[in-house]
Design a protein around this motif. Structure first.
Motif, PDB file in Angstrom:
ATOM      1  N   SER A 164       0.792  -1.413  -0.418  1.00  0.00           N
ATOM      2  CA  SER A 164       0.015   0.303  -0.600  1.00  0.00           C
ATOM      3  C   SER A 164       1.025   1.389   0.274  1.00  0.00           C
ATOM      4  CB  SER A 164      -1.414  -0.284   1.284  1.00  0.00           C
ATOM      5  OG  SER A 164      -0.626   0.024   2.850  1.00  0.00           O
ATOM      6  N   TYR A 165       0.355   2.382  -0.400  1.00  0.00           N
ATOM      7  CA  TYR A 165       0.726   3.331  -0.503  1.00  0.00           C
ATOM      8  C   TYR A 165       0.059   4.695  -0.868  1.00  0.00           C
ATOM      9  CZ  TYR A 165      -0.565   4.075  -5.357  1.00  0.00           C
ATOM     10  OH  TYR A 165      -1.056   4.858  -6.772  1.00  0.00           O
ATOM     11  N   ILE A 166       0.910   6.461  -0.230  1.00  0.00           N
ATOM     12  CA  ILE A 166      -0.104   7.197   0.278  1.00  0.00           C
ATOM     13  C   ILE A 166       0.874   7.739  -0.525  1.00  0.00           C
ATOM     14  CG2 ILE A 166      -1.277   7.105   1.943  1.00  0.00           C
ATOM     15  CD1 ILE A 166       0.870   8.506   2.983  1.00  0.00           C
ATOM     16  N   VAL A 167      -0.174   9.285  -1.193  1.00  0.00           N
ATOM     17  CA  VAL A 167       0.492  10.374  -2.273  1.00  0.00           C
ATOM     18  C   VAL A 167       0.197  11.392  -0.869  1.00  0.00           C
ATOM     19  CG1 VAL A 167       0.314  11.576  -4.708  1.00  0.00           C
ATOM     20  CG2 VAL A 167      -0.891   9.474  -4.152  1.00  0.00           C
ATOM     21  N   GLY A 168       1.523  12.421  -1.474  1.00  0.00           N
ATOM     22  CA  GLY A 168       2.419  13.049  -0.881  1.00  0.00           C
ATOM     23  C   GLY A 168       2.678  14.143  -1.506  1.00  0.00           C
ATOM     24  N   ARG A 169       2.714  15.605  -0.843  1.00  0.00           N
ATOM     25  CA  ARG A 169       3.543  16.106  -1.760  1.00  0.00           C
ATOM     26  C   ARG A 169       4.650  16.979  -0.226  1.00  0.00           C
ATOM     27  NH1 ARG A 169       0.966  20.973  -5.634  1.00  0.00           N
ATOM     28  NH2 ARG A 169       3.011  22.045  -5.974  1.00  0.00           N
ATOM     29  N   ASP A 170       5.708  17.384  -0.787  1.00  0.00           N
ATOM     30  CA  ASP A 170       6.819  18.220  -0.029  1.00  0.00           C
ATOM     31  C   ASP A 170       7.197  19.405  -0.581  1.00  0.00           C
ATOM     32  OD1 ASP A 170       8.595  17.214  -1.352  1.00  0.00           O
ATOM     33  OD2 ASP A 170       8.855  15.890   0.584  1.00  0.00           O
TER      34      ASP A 170
END
Length: 129
Positions: free
Chosen positions: A61-67
């Motif tokens: 499983s994974y999540i999408v993020g932003r930095d």
């Protein structure tokens, strides 16, 4: 005394509700990252609504993020590249971000193994299941 007790119960309930919201919420999944990405040395990574399929063998499983550096995929376990062998999953290492070139419709996914970048190019249009 009853008033102080009532205020304490309300405050405790409020804190518990906030904690429940913060810790039990659904992970962020962005369908615009969905697709099949390939690298000549490592194989394929298929992203589909929060599930990453590595070389048609293992799902994570994974999540999408932003930095500050842009969009990324954060898998549940560390995904690394093994020279001439493909992809490796290691639950004992710190998780590394896999960088997307853009969203929506990412065309590249980059995995860094030390200083070496492995670029996976999109083979398919967005997969919307």
């Amino acid at each position: 005394m009853r008033r102080v007790l009532s205020i304490g119960v309300v405050a405790t309930g409020t804190v518990l509700l906030i904690a429940l919201f913060l810790f039990v919420r659904e992970p962020v999944v962005d369908a615009s990252a969905n697709g099949l990405f390939a690298n000549d040395f490592c194989g394929t990574i298929k992203l589909a609504d929060g599930e990453m399929l590595l070389n048609d063998q293992q799902t994570i499983s994974y999540i999408v993020g932003r930095d500050a550096d842009g969009r990324y995929i954060l898998p549940r376990f560390d995904v690394g590249a093994v020279s001439d062998q493909g992809l490796d999953v290691d639950g004992t290492r710190s998780v590394r971000k896999l960088r997307l070139d853009r969203l929506p419709s990412a065309t590249k996914l980059t995995l860094h193994e030390g200083l070496t970048p492995y670029v996976f190019k999109r083979l398919t249009p967005n997969l919307r299941n």
